[in-house]
Design an enzyme around this catalytic site. Structure first.
Site, PDB file in Angstrom:
ATOM      1  CD  GLU A  74      -4.406  49.885 -72.433  1.00 34.61           C
ATOM      2  OE1 GLU A  74      -4.276  49.499 -71.540  1.00 34.61           O
ATOM      3  OE2 GLU A  74      -4.596  50.505 -73.458  1.00 34.61           O
ATOM      4  NE  ARG A 120     -11.698  48.180 -71.266  1.00 34.13           N
ATOM      5  CZ  ARG A 120     -11.613  49.428 -70.450  1.00 34.13           C
ATOM      6  NH1 ARG A 120     -11.169  50.872 -70.457  1.00 34.13           N
ATOM      7  NH2 ARG A 120     -12.346  49.735 -69.700  1.00 34.13           N
ATOM      8  CG  HIS A 170      -6.399  52.713 -70.871  1.00 31.57           C
ATOM      9  ND1 HIS A 170      -6.215  52.073 -71.307  1.00 31.57           N
ATOM     10  CD2 HIS A 170      -7.803  53.749 -69.917  1.00 31.57           C
ATOM     11  CE1 HIS A 170      -7.899  51.374 -71.302  1.00 31.57           C
ATOM     12  NE2 HIS A 170      -8.130  52.955 -70.881  1.00 31.57           N
TER      13      HIS A 170
END
Length: 316
Positions: free
Chosen positions: A264, A235, A282
């Site tokens: 993000e 994370r 991600h």
């Protein structure tokens, strides 16, 4: 029963095994067609009359939860629950489940791939070669180096196995360390500070909590070896990106591999200006195998809760 399905990797034309199982359970399914995680404002009208919810990386706030009186289960497609207000869910008697281990191989392999890419400068050399350059560049071998794994859960264990295949020394810190597993698999246990000071490569595999937020900061970076390679495939909030940027400028951090960012997508992030930063969107869990594993388990978790069966993956 009405079910909302929002993971971007779980759409009507994908993961047929999981969706066939879900369609047999309910013929009232709603999907996320935006191609991205949903905001609070987008979720409420879709979720307000649902009984179950298979959730991607949506922002599941207290307001969302309070707007859904019929909701009985939030089945996370993935491991992390940092975007779910667990307290609000518990207060409204909504079970929250996740899929631990289902994407471990995929994320672990990507994390190790980021380390290898930085050590041998693969992305930047590929770009230069494509431009017609024939660059000579000195990289670093991984054999004989020490990799420090922070978080020896399912993903960290995959990284350890990969590293041992490259003849690396593996050390690890985990606040809930399984010492017997570490001993059995040749992984040396260290304190957090010891790991930071001893490893040439450090890789993070922890959930984002109040305790782990910005655990990699200006102070802890100074404990690391010069030219350390730092990897984060968990994370974004675990790393203080301002401190990491300064570490790159000074050379304290010799390379940074990121599959997660504080914001993000990382629009205008100064980290992306460095050629020793390898960034991915991600995507750690985005393999065909992991997607199927997570989808199947997320569906089974949802059905178990809605049919009052035992579910071993309830997190709240």
């Amino acid at each position: 029963m009405k079910i909302l399905v929002t993971p971007t990797s779980l759409q009507p034309d994908k993961n047929s095994k999981a969706l066939e199982r879900l369609k047999k359970f309910s013929d009232n399914l709603t999907f996320n067609n935006t191609g991205r995680p949903l905001t609070e404002e987008e979720l409420i009208p879709l979720l307000k009359d649902c009984d179950g919810y298979i959730a991607g990386l949506d922002n599941i706030t207290k307001k969302v939860i309070e707007s859904c009186p019929r909701l009985k289960v939030i089945s996370r497609y993935g491991t992390g629950t940092d975007r779910v207000d667990l307290k609000a869910a518990s207060e409204h008697h909504i079970a929250v489940t996740n899929t631990p281990g289902a994407n471990a191989e995929a994320v672990g392999e990507l994390a190790f791939g980021l380390a290898l890419s930085i050590a041998r400068k693969i992305p930047s050399l590929s770009v230069r070669t494509s431009k017609g350059e024939w660059a000579r560049s000195t990289g670093m071998e991984l054999a004989g180096k020490t990799i420090g794994i922070i978080g020896l859960g399912a993903i960290g264990r995959v990284v350890a196995r990969c590293a041992q295949g490259f003849s690396m020394k593996v050390i690890s810190y985990d606040p809930f360390m399984d010492a017997s597993y570490a001993s059995e698999h040749g992984i040396e246990v260290r304190s957090f500070e010891e790991l930071l000071s001893q490893a040439e490569i450090i890789t993070l595999h922890l959930p984002l909590t109040d305790q782990t937020r910005h655990m990699i900061n200006s102070e802890t970076i100074q404990l690391m070896k010069d030219n350390v390679i730092l990897i984060n495939a968990s994370r974004g909030g675990i790393i203080d990106e301002t401190a990491a940027c300064e570490g790159l400028k000074t050379g304290k951090i010799g390379g940074l591999g990121l599959d997660a960012f504080e914001k993000e997508p990382p629009v205008d992030s100064p980290l992306l200006a460095f050629d020793n930063v390898v960034a991915t969107p991600h995507t750690g869990a985005h393999t065909k195998e992991a997607a199927e594993n997570m989808a199947v388990l997320a569906v089974e978790n949802l059905i178990s809760v809605l049919t009052d069966q035992t579910c071993p993956y309830i997190v709240n």
